[in-house]
Design an enzyme around this catalytic site. Structure first.
Site, short mmCIF file in Angstrom:
data_model
loop_
_atom_site.label_atom_id
_atom_site.label_comp_id
_atom_site.label_asym_id
_atom_site.label_seq_id
_atom_site.Cartn_x
_atom_site.Cartn_y
_atom_site.Cartn_z
N HIS A 172 -23.50 36.02 -7.94
CA HIS A 172 -22.17 36.24 -8.51
C HIS A 172 -21.75 35.11 -9.44
CE1 HIS A 172 -21.74 39.72 -5.97
NE2 HIS A 172 -22.06 38.98 -4.92
N ASN A 225 0.87 -1.18 0.00
CA ASN A 225 0.00 0.00 0.00
C ASN A 225 0.90 1.22 0.00
OD1 ASN A 225 -2.06 -1.77 0.40
ND2 ASN A 225 -2.60 -1.07 2.46
N GLY A 226 0.49 2.28 -0.69
CA GLY A 226 1.29 3.50 -0.71
C GLY A 226 1.86 3.75 -2.09
#
Ligand code: G6P
Length: 607
Positions: A504, A98-99
């Site tokens: 706006h 993981n990572g």
């Protein structure tokens, strides 16, 4: 985001590996795989799609074994495909990760020059080849991993298995979570405890840089420098039942209905005699709150929205300047920290990479302290913070956050009131705020009775492509959270605007195809908001107003949903509930994957 399970046992464990992956499905993923040690080396099964596809494949092949690793992948490098799914294999070695390995390109080039062939587009595959290379040079699996991890730049939680050392698993973490589960004669790795709860409730939480070697005999943890360390064994407060869906069609619906209890749990032991107990922020909280001259709140996603609500409360109730900022922005600018500033992170998971990185950065700056509002004990953010206030939402499985958000609001309200008290908030307003919190669980039950009415309303949204959410004051972030829920799970483009900004720009979008959803409690801004709603009506916009009974009178909206009247603290929680239900029912009607929406992850452990 990606999930990891690893098991070393003396029995067949493929079922437990796959069940572990299923328990991690909530994190979000696109493919899954498992690798086991067989008599002839590593055998692997991978499938694009769901864990059930992998389970079907396992049934077909009958693959089983005593020691193995498994993974759910959420694509970062390379498309979701079987070839990119983990585990990755190099010779006798297999790895799940993981990572993100940031220097993977340079490592890949180096390995290719040495003759290693790559079969995927992932950054992970370099790890498999590097461990294989080290083992070929005579290293044990532990030594190989210890040699490899300092060469990896970026974030990782890895678990590696090698046919050269049957029964051994080696895991390492830096920047991505990894826990070790302790069993009787078997040991486990998991990227979070949920994967392992059916197997054990005893865990070691690995710290940054730790490398752990486990086998059926036990576990040994080493620091990055290679020194043996003991990590405390902790008993998880979660049990496997907490992550069951029960009779609910989806986790999200279950979690929406758990909010009354989750809020009550978050309040328990934190208010007594009409007062917020200041010690809940630590033993020296009184002095700390007195010294607090400003607050910087940092978070991501839904937690960021909770932080935006808290900004109003902290300034209104305590008169203390407060900013709320997205972690990924904060960490890459050069924030200026004035003396007396408290750093406050909000995170359900406690593992969000950007929030964690911002916290680490903040620890090097002259903040008074780092307070974390978090739902996961033992998470990285909790461990890195000097002060912690836990939300007690229990495990949240649906990717779209619901009970985590409302319990965060409650924790932040406790903080704002405690700070207000120290900073001279008048008694009546303080007592009223505390009373509102105490009444909140009951009010949540009342509000959720609107479910059937909102389900009917949801039918009007199924063919829509866009929606606009409006709010003012604390209800602007509530509108943002409503828009986020709708887009996350129904894939309808939704935006939130502060109602005062309508003229706006967004007013140009308003026509009969653009539903406009307004959340409006009875506060000092209600007359202004009513004027904004008139502007929508005048342009033929379909207006849906979620208002309390005191506001409903004279409101010219196509659909008015009446909420119980609530004060400045309770109202953002109460107004959030119908928006959660609305997005849930719209998603169900549109047939999307409510609990695991496409492309999203529950816990974002990469940057
Ligand atoms: C992901 C989740 C969101 C969550 C965000 C921050 O995007 O899908 O639900 O709000 O991460 O996560 P955290 O765990 O830090 O609250």
């Amino acid at each position: 985001m990606c999930g990891i399970v690893g098991i070393s046992a003396q029995r067949n464990i493929v079922k437990h590996l796959i069940d572990g992956l299923a328990a991690l499905e909530y994190r979000g993923y696109d493919s899954a795989g498992v690798a086991l040690l067989g008599p002839d080396g590593i055998v692997r099964l991978r499938a694009k799609g769901k864990v059930r596809d992998l389970a079907a494949l396992q049934l077909e092949t009958g693959l089983d074994g005593h020691c193995g690793i498994a993974h759910t992948r959420w694509a970062t490098h390379g498309v979701p495909s079987e070839g990119n799914a983990h585990p990755h294999v190099s010779g006798q070695v297999s790895v799940v990760h993981n990572g993100i390995i940031e220097n993977h390109a340079a490592l890949r080039a180096e390995l290719q020059a040495q003759g290693y062939e790559f079969s995927s587009q992932t950054d992970t595959e370099v790890i498999a080849h590097m461990v294989e290379r080290a083992q070929r040079a005579g290293r044990t699996l532990l030594q190989a991993v210890q040699e490899v991890v300092p060469q990896l730049h970026g974030a990782y939680a890895i678990v590696v298995v090698s046919a050269r050392e049957p029964g051994t698993l080696v895991g390492a973490r830096l920047g991505s979570p990894l826990v070790v589960g302790l069993g009787e004669g078997e040991q486990y790795f998991g990227s979070d405890v949920h994967a392992l709860l059916p197997l054990t409730r005893r865990f070691l939480y690995l710290e940054e840089g730790d490398v752990a070697e486990l086998s059926t005999a036990g576990v040994q943890v080493y620091t990055l420098a290679g020194e043996k360390v003991q990590r405390e064994v902790k008993e998880s407060q979660f049990n496997a039942d907490a992550v069951q869906r029960g009779d609910y069609a989806h986790y999200m619906l279950k979690e929406i209905h758990e909010q009354s209890q989750a809020v009550a749990d978050t309040l328990e032991g934190r208010i007594a005699g009409g007062k917020v107990l200041t010690q809940i922020f630590g033993v020296e909280a009184e002095q700390l709150l007195a010294a607090t001259q400003a607050v910087h709140i940092i978070a991501c996603g839904t937690s960021y929205h909770a932080g935006l609500v808290a900004r109003y409360w902290i300034e209104q109730l305590a008169g203390v300047p407060c900013t709320t900022e997205i972690a990924s922005e904060y960490r890459y600018r050069d924030p200026v920290v004035r003396e007396g500033t408290l750093f406050l992170t909000i995170s359900q998971s406690g593992e969000t990479a950007d929030t964690l990185a911002a916290l680490k950065l903040a620890k090097q700056m002259p903040y008074l302290a780092q307070l974390a509002v978090c739902n996961v004990p033992e998470s990285s953010i909790v461990r890195e913070s000097s002060l912690v206030l836990m939300t007690r939402a229990g495990p949240e499985i649906g990717v779209a956050s619901t009970k985590a958000f409302t319990t965060q609001l409650v924790a932040l309200a406790l903080f704002a009131l405690a700070l207000g008290r120290v900073k001279g908030l008048d008694d009546a307003r303080y007592a009223d705020g505390v009373r509102q919190l105490e009444q909140l669980p009951g009010l949540i039950v009342e509000t959720l009775k609107l479910d059937a009415e909102i389900k009917t309303l949801a039918e009007r949204f199924t063919d829509k492509h866009h929606a606009l959410f409006l709010g003012r004051g604390t209800h602007w972030p509530v509108a943002m959270e409503g828009a986020l829920k709708l887009k996350e799970i129904s894939y309808i483009h939704a935006e939130a605007y502060a109602a005062g900004e309508l003229k706006h720009g967004p007013l140009a979008l308003v026509d009969e195809d653009m539903p406009v959803i307004a959340v409006a409690p009875n506060d000092r801004l209600i007359d202004k908001l009513k004027s904004n709603l008139e502007e929508v009506r005048a342009r033929g916009g379909q207006l849906y107003a979620f208002v309390d009974e005191t506001v409903a009178h004279g409101l010219d909206a196509a659909h008015v949903v009446i909420l119980p009247a609530a004060g400045e603290i309770a109202a953002p929680v109460i107004s959030t509930l119908p928006l959660q239900l609305l997005s849930y029912h719209v998603a169900v009607l549109r047939g999307t994957d409510v609990d695991q929406p496409r492309n999203l992850a529950k816990s974002v452990t990469v940057e």
